[in-house]
Design a protein around this motif. Structure first.
Motif, PDB file in Angstrom:
ATOM      1  N   HIS A 124      38.565   9.827  51.454  1.00 21.30           N
ATOM      2  CA  HIS A 124      37.725   9.026  52.197  1.00 21.30           C
ATOM      3  C   HIS A 124      38.427   9.011  53.321  1.00 21.30           C
ATOM      4  O   HIS A 124      37.511   8.417  54.847  1.00 21.30           O
ATOM      5  N   VAL A 125      39.723   8.488  53.201  1.00 18.66           N
ATOM      6  CA  VAL A 125      40.070   7.800  54.621  1.00 18.66           C
ATOM      7  C   VAL A 125      40.706   8.808  55.765  1.00 18.66           C
ATOM      8  O   VAL A 125      40.274   8.567  56.830  1.00 18.66           O
ATOM      9  N   GLU A 126      40.992   9.922  55.197  1.00 12.44           N
ATOM     10  CA  GLU A 126      41.073  10.912  56.454  1.00 12.44           C
ATOM     11  C   GLU A 126      39.704  11.679  56.754  1.00 12.44           C
ATOM     12  O   GLU A 126      39.501  11.301  58.094  1.00 12.44           O
ATOM     13  N   MET A 127      38.531  11.134  56.109  1.00  5.28           N
ATOM     14  CA  MET A 127      37.161  12.070  56.486  1.00  5.28           C
ATOM     15  C   MET A 127      37.016  10.522  57.716  1.00  5.28           C
ATOM     16  O   MET A 127      36.007  10.809  58.248  1.00  5.28           O
ATOM     17  N   GLU A 128      37.094   9.372  57.431  1.00  4.44           N
ATOM     18  CA  GLU A 128      36.165   8.570  58.549  1.00  4.44           C
ATOM     19  C   GLU A 128      37.190   8.404  59.260  1.00  4.44           C
ATOM     20  O   GLU A 128      36.716   8.241  59.882  1.00  4.44           O
ATOM     21  N   ALA A 129      38.451   8.639  59.190  1.00  2.00           N
ATOM     22  CA  ALA A 129      39.235   9.085  60.787  1.00  2.00           C
ATOM     23  C   ALA A 129      38.697  10.092  61.344  1.00  2.00           C
ATOM     24  O   ALA A 129      38.735   9.338  62.348  1.00  2.00           O
ATOM     25  N   LYS A 130      38.327  11.101  60.878  1.00  2.00           N
ATOM     26  CA  LYS A 130      37.881  12.274  61.764  1.00  2.00           C
ATOM     27  C   LYS A 130      36.792  11.650  62.381  1.00  2.00           C
ATOM     28  O   LYS A 130      36.246  12.389  63.555  1.00  2.00           O
ATOM     29  N   LYS A 131      36.013  11.324  61.167  1.00  2.00           N
ATOM     30  CA  LYS A 131      34.730  10.666  62.201  1.00  2.00           C
ATOM     31  C   LYS A 131      34.571   9.953  63.074  1.00  2.00           C
ATOM     32  O   LYS A 131      34.460   9.796  64.322  1.00  2.00           O
ATOM     33  N   ALA A 132      36.179   8.569  63.225  1.00  2.31           N
ATOM     34  CA  ALA A 132      35.682   7.745  64.493  1.00  2.31           C
ATOM     35  C   ALA A 132      36.259   8.469  65.876  1.00  2.31           C
ATOM     36  O   ALA A 132      36.437   8.100  66.012  1.00  2.31           O
ATOM     37  N   ALA A 133      37.690   9.779  64.881  1.00  4.85           N
ATOM     38  CA  ALA A 133      37.798  10.324  65.950  1.00  4.85           C
ATOM     39  C   ALA A 133      37.091  11.757  66.475  1.00  4.85           C
ATOM     40  O   ALA A 133      37.506  12.136  67.515  1.00  4.85           O
ATOM     41  N   GLY A 134      35.909  11.403  66.861  1.00  4.24           N
ATOM     42  CA  GLY A 134      34.664  12.564  66.744  1.00  4.24           C
ATOM     43  C   GLY A 134      33.878  13.299  66.893  1.00  4.24           C
ATOM     44  O   GLY A 134      33.667  13.890  67.511  1.00  4.24           O
ATOM     45  N   TYR A 135      34.965  13.845  65.640  1.00  3.84           N
ATOM     46  CA  TYR A 135      34.281  15.036  64.249  1.00  3.84           C
ATOM     47  C   TYR A 135      32.146  14.592  64.880  1.00  3.84           C
ATOM     48  O   TYR A 135      32.371  13.521  64.919  1.00  3.84           O
ATOM     49  N   TRP A 136      32.223  15.551  63.966  1.00  6.18           N
ATOM     50  CA  TRP A 136      29.860  15.455  64.751  1.00  6.18           C
ATOM     51  C   TRP A 136      30.091  14.754  63.475  1.00  6.18           C
ATOM     52  O   TRP A 136      30.663  15.075  61.835  1.00  6.18           O
ATOM     53  N   THR A 137      29.424  14.091  63.120  1.00  4.68           N
ATOM     54  CA  THR A 137      28.391  13.007  61.939  1.00  4.68           C
ATOM     55  C   THR A 137      27.396  12.557  61.794  1.00  4.68           C
ATOM     56  O   THR A 137      27.307  11.905  64.024  1.00  4.68           O
ATOM     57  N   GLU A 138      26.189  12.145  61.600  1.00  2.00           N
ATOM     58  CA  GLU A 138      25.033  11.334  61.358  1.00  2.00           C
ATOM     59  C   GLU A 138      25.595   9.796  61.587  1.00  2.00           C
ATOM     60  O   GLU A 138      24.542   9.718  62.283  1.00  2.00           O
ATOM     61  N   ILE A 198      29.195  16.544  55.752  1.00  5.71           N
ATOM     62  CA  ILE A 198      29.211  16.953  54.245  1.00  5.71           C
ATOM     63  C   ILE A 198      28.952  15.163  53.108  1.00  5.71           C
ATOM     64  O   ILE A 198      29.467  14.111  53.466  1.00  5.71           O
ATOM     65  N   PRO A 199      28.154  16.163  52.507  1.00  2.00           N
ATOM     66  CA  PRO A 199      27.860  14.539  50.719  1.00  2.00           C
ATOM     67  C   PRO A 199      28.622  13.974  50.429  1.00  2.00           C
ATOM     68  O   PRO A 199      30.167  14.293  50.178  1.00  2.00           O
ATOM     69  N   ASP A 200      28.943  12.418  50.028  1.00  2.64           N
ATOM     70  CA  ASP A 200      29.955  11.942  50.262  1.00  2.64           C
ATOM     71  C   ASP A 200      30.418  12.447  48.455  1.00  2.64           C
ATOM     72  O   ASP A 200      31.743  12.179  48.840  1.00  2.64           O
ATOM     73  N   GLU A 201      29.500  12.563  47.664  1.00  2.00           N
ATOM     74  CA  GLU A 201      29.929  13.050  46.667  1.00  2.00           C
ATOM     75  C   GLU A 201      30.685  14.154  46.466  1.00  2.00           C
ATOM     76  O   GLU A 201      31.295  14.583  45.328  1.00  2.00           O
ATOM     77  N   LEU A 202      31.119  15.060  47.255  1.00  2.00           N
ATOM     78  CA  LEU A 202      31.726  16.175  47.179  1.00  2.00           C
ATOM     79  C   LEU A 202      32.836  15.678  48.076  1.00  2.00           C
ATOM     80  O   LEU A 202      33.506  16.934  48.426  1.00  2.00           O
ATOM     81  N   ILE A 203      32.982  14.198  48.706  1.00  2.00           N
ATOM     82  CA  ILE A 203      34.177  14.593  48.761  1.00  2.00           C
ATOM     83  C   ILE A 203      35.373  13.508  47.996  1.00  2.00           C
ATOM     84  O   ILE A 203      34.628  12.714  47.280  1.00  2.00           O
ATOM     85  N   PRO A 204      36.503  13.920  47.801  1.00  2.00           N
ATOM     86  CA  PRO A 204      37.204  13.308  46.752  1.00  2.00           C
ATOM     87  C   PRO A 204      37.582  11.726  47.139  1.00  2.00           C
ATOM     88  O   PRO A 204      37.555  11.703  48.043  1.00  2.00           O
ATOM     89  N   GLU A 205      37.757  10.816  45.931  1.00  2.00           N
ATOM     90  CA  GLU A 205      38.471   9.783  46.305  1.00  2.00           C
ATOM     91  C   GLU A 205      39.573   9.212  47.364  1.00  2.00           C
ATOM     92  O   GLU A 205      39.000   8.682  47.886  1.00  2.00           O
ATOM     93  N   ASP A 206      40.175  10.675  46.785  1.00  2.00           N
ATOM     94  CA  ASP A 206      41.319  10.148  48.008  1.00  2.00           C
ATOM     95  C   ASP A 206      41.099  11.111  49.613  1.00  2.00           C
ATOM     96  O   ASP A 206      42.710  10.694  49.771  1.00  2.00           O
TER      97      ASP A 206
END
Length: 82
Positions: free
Chosen positions: A50-64, A40-48
Motif C-alpha cells: 500500500h505504501v508503494e501504491m499510494e506513492a505512485k498515485k501521489a507521483a502522478g500514476y493514473w487513479t480515480e 486496481i481494486p484495494d483488495e487485490l493489493i497486498p498489505e505491504d
C-alpha cells in the motif's frame, strides 16, 4: 509492448487495469482502443504494498482518486522487524 497485442489481433480493450500512463499511451497510440480504465481494486493489493501504491498515485500514476497529503501521512508500511 503493443506489438504483441497487434500480433494477437487485439483491436480494442474493454477494461484496462493498469495505472501506467506509459502503457496506456503506447497502446492507444498504436491504434488499439481502450474503452474503460479501471483502478486496481484495494483488495487485490497486498498489505505491504500500500505504501508503494499510494506513492505512485501521489507521483502522478493514473487513479480515480489522488491521495491528499493528510491521507499519505496515514499510510503505514511494515516495520523493520516484520
Amino acid at each position: 509492448m503493443p506489438d504483441v497485442l497487434h500480433w494477437l489481433g487485439i483491436q480494442k480493450i474493454d477494461r484496462f487495469v493498469s495505472m501506467s500512463d506509459m502503457k496506456y499511451g503506447s497502446i492507444t497510440q498504436a491504434g488499439i482502443a481502450i474503452k474503460e480504465r479501471v483502478t486496481i481494486p484495494d483488495e487485490l493489493i497486498p498489505e505491504d504494498a500500500h505504501v508503494e501504491m499510494e506513492a505512485k498515485k501521489a507521483a502522478g500514476y493514473w487513479t480515480e482518486h489522488r491521495p491528499t497529503k493528510e491521507e499519505l501521512k496515514k499510510t503505514k508500511g511494515r516495520t523493520f522487524n516484520e
